[in-house]
Write an enzyme that holds these catalytic residues in place. Structure first.
Site, short mmCIF file in Angstrom:
data_model
loop_
_atom_site.label_atom_id
_atom_site.label_comp_id
_atom_site.label_asym_id
_atom_site.label_seq_id
_atom_site.Cartn_x
_atom_site.Cartn_y
_atom_site.Cartn_z
N GLU A 110 0.83 -1.21 0.00
CA GLU A 110 0.00 0.00 0.00
C GLU A 110 0.87 1.26 0.00
O GLU A 110 0.52 2.26 -0.63
CB GLU A 110 -0.96 -0.02 1.20
CG GLU A 110 -2.07 -1.06 1.02
CD GLU A 110 -2.98 -1.19 2.23
OE1 GLU A 110 -2.43 -1.31 3.35
OE2 GLU A 110 -4.20 -1.18 2.06
N GLU A 134 -3.73 -9.74 3.23
CA GLU A 134 -4.49 -9.53 4.47
C GLU A 134 -5.59 -10.55 4.68
O GLU A 134 -5.87 -10.97 5.80
CB GLU A 134 -5.11 -8.12 4.47
CG GLU A 134 -4.13 -7.01 4.76
CD GLU A 134 -3.37 -6.52 3.54
OE1 GLU A 134 -3.39 -7.22 2.50
OE2 GLU A 134 -2.74 -5.45 3.64
N1 COA Z 1 4.60 -8.61 11.32
C1 COA Z 1 5.31 -9.10 12.34
N2 COA Z 1 6.15 -10.14 12.23
C2 COA Z 1 6.26 -10.70 11.02
C3 COA Z 1 5.53 -10.25 9.91
C4 COA Z 1 4.68 -9.15 10.08
N3 COA Z 1 3.97 -8.63 9.06
N4 COA Z 1 5.85 -11.02 8.84
C5 COA Z 1 6.74 -11.92 9.27
N5 COA Z 1 7.00 -11.73 10.58
C6 COA Z 1 7.94 -12.49 11.40
C7 COA Z 1 7.60 -13.95 11.52
O1 COA Z 1 6.72 -14.20 12.57
C8 COA Z 1 8.96 -14.58 11.74
O2 COA Z 1 9.28 -14.37 13.08
P1 COA Z 1 10.13 -15.47 13.89
O3 COA Z 1 11.44 -15.58 13.16
O4 COA Z 1 10.22 -14.92 15.26
O5 COA Z 1 9.32 -16.74 13.82
C9 COA Z 1 9.89 -13.70 10.91
O6 COA Z 1 9.17 -12.46 10.72
C10 COA Z 1 10.25 -14.27 9.54
O7 COA Z 1 9.06 -14.66 8.88
P2 COA Z 1 8.95 -16.03 8.07
O8 COA Z 1 7.54 -16.14 7.60
O9 COA Z 1 9.48 -17.14 8.88
O10 COA Z 1 9.95 -15.76 6.86
P3 COA Z 1 9.79 -16.07 5.32
O11 COA Z 1 10.99 -15.51 4.69
O12 COA Z 1 9.43 -17.50 5.12
O13 COA Z 1 8.52 -15.22 4.82
C11 COA Z 1 7.11 -13.30 4.53
C12 COA Z 1 8.52 -13.83 4.86
C13 COA Z 1 7.15 -11.80 4.71
C14 COA Z 1 6.74 -13.66 3.10
C15 COA Z 1 6.10 -13.95 5.50
O14 COA Z 1 6.55 -13.79 6.82
C16 COA Z 1 4.73 -13.35 5.43
O15 COA Z 1 3.95 -13.70 4.57
N6 COA Z 1 4.41 -12.44 6.36
C17 COA Z 1 3.10 -11.87 6.48
C18 COA Z 1 2.93 -10.79 5.49
C19 COA Z 1 1.57 -10.18 5.62
O16 COA Z 1 0.58 -10.86 5.75
N7 COA Z 1 1.53 -8.87 5.54
C20 COA Z 1 0.32 -8.17 5.60
C21 COA Z 1 0.04 -7.84 7.00
S1 COA Z 1 -1.43 -6.88 7.03
#
Ligand code: COA
Length: 698
Positions: free
Chosen positions: A109, A129
């Site tokens: 966004e 989301e």
């Molecule tokens: N807020 C807070 N913490 C987050 C986060 C977020 N949006 N996205 C990831 N993290 C944290 C995870 O909990 C993890 O923490 P940990 O190491 O303590 O377990 C760490 O960041 C790494 O994330 P992980 O998913 O294990 O790494 P990845 O490289 O496989 O994937 C992403 C990275 C960003 C693709 C994946 O974490 C993801 O899809 N995150 C959510 C994104 C999302 O939904 N954003 C919209 C929010 S409204």
């Protein structure tokens, strides 16, 4: 007093262009510090006459991956994300977003609000989301349709799936793919924009793609997701919000979106889905493993048994690019198994979910063999032969002879004792359970089962392998049925008892499907085949206490040759794949009730849900207490990814906590009085409920 906000955005000027680098590892989530830092950086860039443009870029492995999910549900802290976006739109100078890694949610966004977007080829953009039970809350549903039109925007927002940079460029979401260094490319882009004096381009001003949208688009979209999104709130609100974008001026649309966003944010579904997000990541962490333990590399694999399960497991390795040998001593079974694999891939290609080249690549990685000597150099072997201890032991003794030292010897057993299997080898430290779920090429769960002697390295290896195979791994302890199937016993038992007490299969299935299960127990049984359970029950019949209540309904169906869908009848009769209520089944149920002196009564849907679901919770509590599961959330993950439990309820243990463990216990005690020993409350449940605590509270 509130803590001072620590800005997490570095500010620098390069050749007259401000570079705002977001520094909030691991994923640059939009915490308060990032929001404040972005506003401060933009203020500075605007105020400095020596600066002609600004670039927003992520430090470390990714651009901004979204809102800080850990802040969800807590009182929001200023500045809010919309304040940041307003500040971008008020800029007098061009702002370019430079994307790498994953620009997701609030991060995307931010990018959508910038005047231009450039990305490296490996970047992905998306609005996930919906997967967390909410909708994009800072303009995603209003800006994306303006950029790419409502239909494509719906696809991205309702699925939550990200688009790779190339596709994003085709769609017009991004303006350029940068070949070399991202920052250099973004700076060059910004310089061009400045040199050409391009008018600042704000997505909010683009109405061309949404003007005159036919409202039928939304009705059709709602119909198309009806089955998949049943029970969920967020996907429907995503559609409502995009529809609002096509009907309202942007500022009103943004308010509408915010309203829907807060509705979702306040719903129990959001809480459950965020629980599932963190639970999935938590499940990968194994307390007690030495810090220096490293998983072994899995560069080659072997699978024993070319049946449905073995074939599906082999496909997993091939899909991950790992060469795999499929072994079956019977030439006929091997040819059949390889044929089924090929057919499964061909179906995916025909459906468009796989490219022909990917199928060819996968098929090349799978080789059939009838000889144990051929598989000796594989890094892991997964045994998926007939589910009988004698057979397994014989096979493992053979594997012990042929496999190279250090290879992982894994069994796909769903119930048998891992330690007994391990004892038939001289290397029990390398033996472990890897329980895949059927169909193994589709289901996401991998239930790894540690034996008493499995080494930390072996455990770490199968957990890492799960990730490699794109599965969600949970580590279980060794007991009959491990986590998932052990809990299922009570669920199935009660579903069958309910039939005799007054319900019919269609009522039980409907009540549980309305609760949110992908499929009720009887439709599921018919699909899986009733003969498997029948054989197991016959084998264990001598162990059953004579005074124990037992429902013979399923056995009687099997005695009539009704094994489920594959024989055209089971609990239901089948016309094609349609399950139809069958008077024959009803007759068997009525007769069974009569023989046992059970007076049938009307049974409410609420009772069906409690009778079938509370055994999961009660057994789950025992599993937790015995240390078979490391944490309550691992049990949730097992049920979410292996048993079709609705993610918007967070898994059985989370769901029970939301109801209140005291209330669950009171109902279980009530059932205990009426139905006897099966409902003996688990000591951990009693202790937690009476202390007014949740599973994790100290
Ligand atoms: N807020 C807070 N913490 C987050 C986060 C977020 N949006 N996205 C990831 N993290 C944290 C995870 O909990 C993890 O923490 P940990 O190491 O303590 O377990 C760490 O960041 C790494 O994330 P992980 O998913 O294990 O790494 P990845 O490289 O496989 O994937 C992403 C990275 C960003 C693709 C994946 O974490 C993801 O899809 N995150 C959510 C994104 C999302 O939904 N954003 C919209 C929010 S409204």
């Amino acid at each position: 007093m509130t803590d001072p906000v620590v800005p997490s955005v570095a500010y620098a000027v390069r050749d007259g262009i401000a570079v705002l680098t977001v520094e909030n590892p691991p994923v640059n989530a939009l915490s308060q510090g990032v929001r404040a830092g972005l506003i401060a950086g933009l203020d500075q860039a605007d105020a400095d006459p020596a600066v002609s443009a600004a670039v927003i870029i992520g430090g470390g492995r990714t651009f901004i991956a979204g809102a800080d999910i850990r802040e969800f549900g807590k009182p929001p802290l200023q500045p809010y994300l919309p304040d940041v976006l307003k500040r971008i739109e008020a800029m007098q100078k061009p702002v370019v977003a430079a994307l790498h890694g994953t620009a997701l949610g609030g991060g995307f966004e931010v990018a959508l609000t910038c005047h231009w977007r450039v990305a490296v080829e490996t970047a992905q953009v998306g609005l996930p989301e919906v997967k967390l039970g909410v909708i994009p809350g800072s303009g995603g549903t209003q800006r994306l349709p303006r950029l790419i039109g409502p239909k494509l925007a719906l696809d991205m927002i309702v699925s939550g799936n990200p688009a790779p940079a190339k596709r994003a460029l085709e769609l017009g979401v991004i303006d350029q793919i940068v070949a070399g260094d991202l920052l250099d490319g973004a700076l060059a882009f910004a310089r061009t924009v400045v040199a050409e004096k391009r008018p600042l381009r704000l997505v909010r001003d683009m109405d061309e793609k949404i003007t005159g949208t036919d409202p039928a688009v939304f009705e059709e979209y709602r119909k198309s997701i009806a089955r998949k999104a049943k029970g969920f709130l967020a996907p429907w609100r995503c559609i409502d919000a995009v529809e609002a974008a096509t009907k309202l001026p942007i500022d009103e649309g943004l308010l509408k979106e915010r309203e829907f966003f807060f509705e979702c944010m306040g719903s129990p579904q959001r809480k459950a889905q965020i629980h599932a997000f963190f639970a999935e990541r938590e499940a990968a962490k194994i307390p007690g493993l030495p810090d220096d333990v490293k998983p072994k590399k899995i560069a080659s694999a072997a699978v024993l048994g070319a049946g449905t399960m073995g074939g599906g497991i082999a496909m997993n390795f091939a899909n991950a690019g790992i060469p795999v040998k499929l072994l079956d001593v019977s030439q006929e079974a091997l040819s059949r198994g390889l044929g089924v694999i090929e057919k499964n891939y061909a179906t995916s290609v025909a459906r468009g979910s796989m490219k022909q080249e990917a199928m060819d690549r996968a098929m090349k990685l799978i080789t059939g063999t009838q000889h144990f000597e051929d598989i000796g150099d594989a890094d892991i072997v997964v045994e998926a032969v007939f589910e009988e201890m004698g057979v397994k032991k014989e096979v493992f003794a053979k594997l012990d002879k042929v496999m190279k030292p250090g290879a992982v010897l894994a069994t796909n057993t769903s119930t048998l004792d891992i330690d007994e299997i391990a004892a038939s080898t001289k290397r029990p430290q390398d033996v472990i359970g890897t329980h895949f779920f059927s169909p193994a090429n589709v289901m996401k769960l991998l239930e790894n089962v540690r034996g008493a002697k499995s080494s930390p390295e072996t455990i770490a290896t199968v957990m890492a392998m799960g990730k490699q195979l794109k599965k969600v791994s949970v580590l279980a302890g060794n007991c009959d049925g491990f986590i998932g199937n052990r809990m299922l016993h009570g669920y199935l038992r009660e579903a069958n008892f309910l039939l005799e007490e007054g319900a019919l299969p269609q009522q039980v299935d409907r009540a549980l499907e309305e609760f949110g299960l992908a499929m009720g127990p009887f439709r599921m049984g018919d699909l899986a085949g009733l003969d498997v359970g029948w054989r197991i029950r016959k084998g264990k019949a001598h162990l059953r206490p004579r005074d124990e209540r037992y429902s013979p309904v399923a056995d009687r169906l099997c005695e009539l040759g009704r094994f489920g869908q594959k024989t055209g009848a089971g609990f239901y009769r089948y016309e094609g794949r349609d399950a139809l209520p069958d008077p024959v089944t009803e007759e068997i149920i009525l007769a069974s009730a009569k023989e046992q002196g059970i007076e049938r009564r009307a049974i409410s849907d609420e009772e069906i849900v409690q009778r079938c679901m509370y055994p999961l919770v009660n057994e789950g509590a025992k599993i937790l207490e015995e240390g078979i599961a490391i944490r309550a959330s691992d049990i949730d993950i097992t049920y979410l990814f292996g048993y079709g439990f609705p993610v918007y309820r967070g898994g059985p243990m989370f769901w029970a906590e939301q109801i209140g463990l005291d209330k669950v216990l009171a109902t279980i005690r009530g059932f205990h009085k009426i139905h006897g020993k099966f409902w003996e409350p688990a000591p951990l449940l009693v202790q937690r409920a009476e202390a007014g605590k949740g599973w994790n509270d100290r």
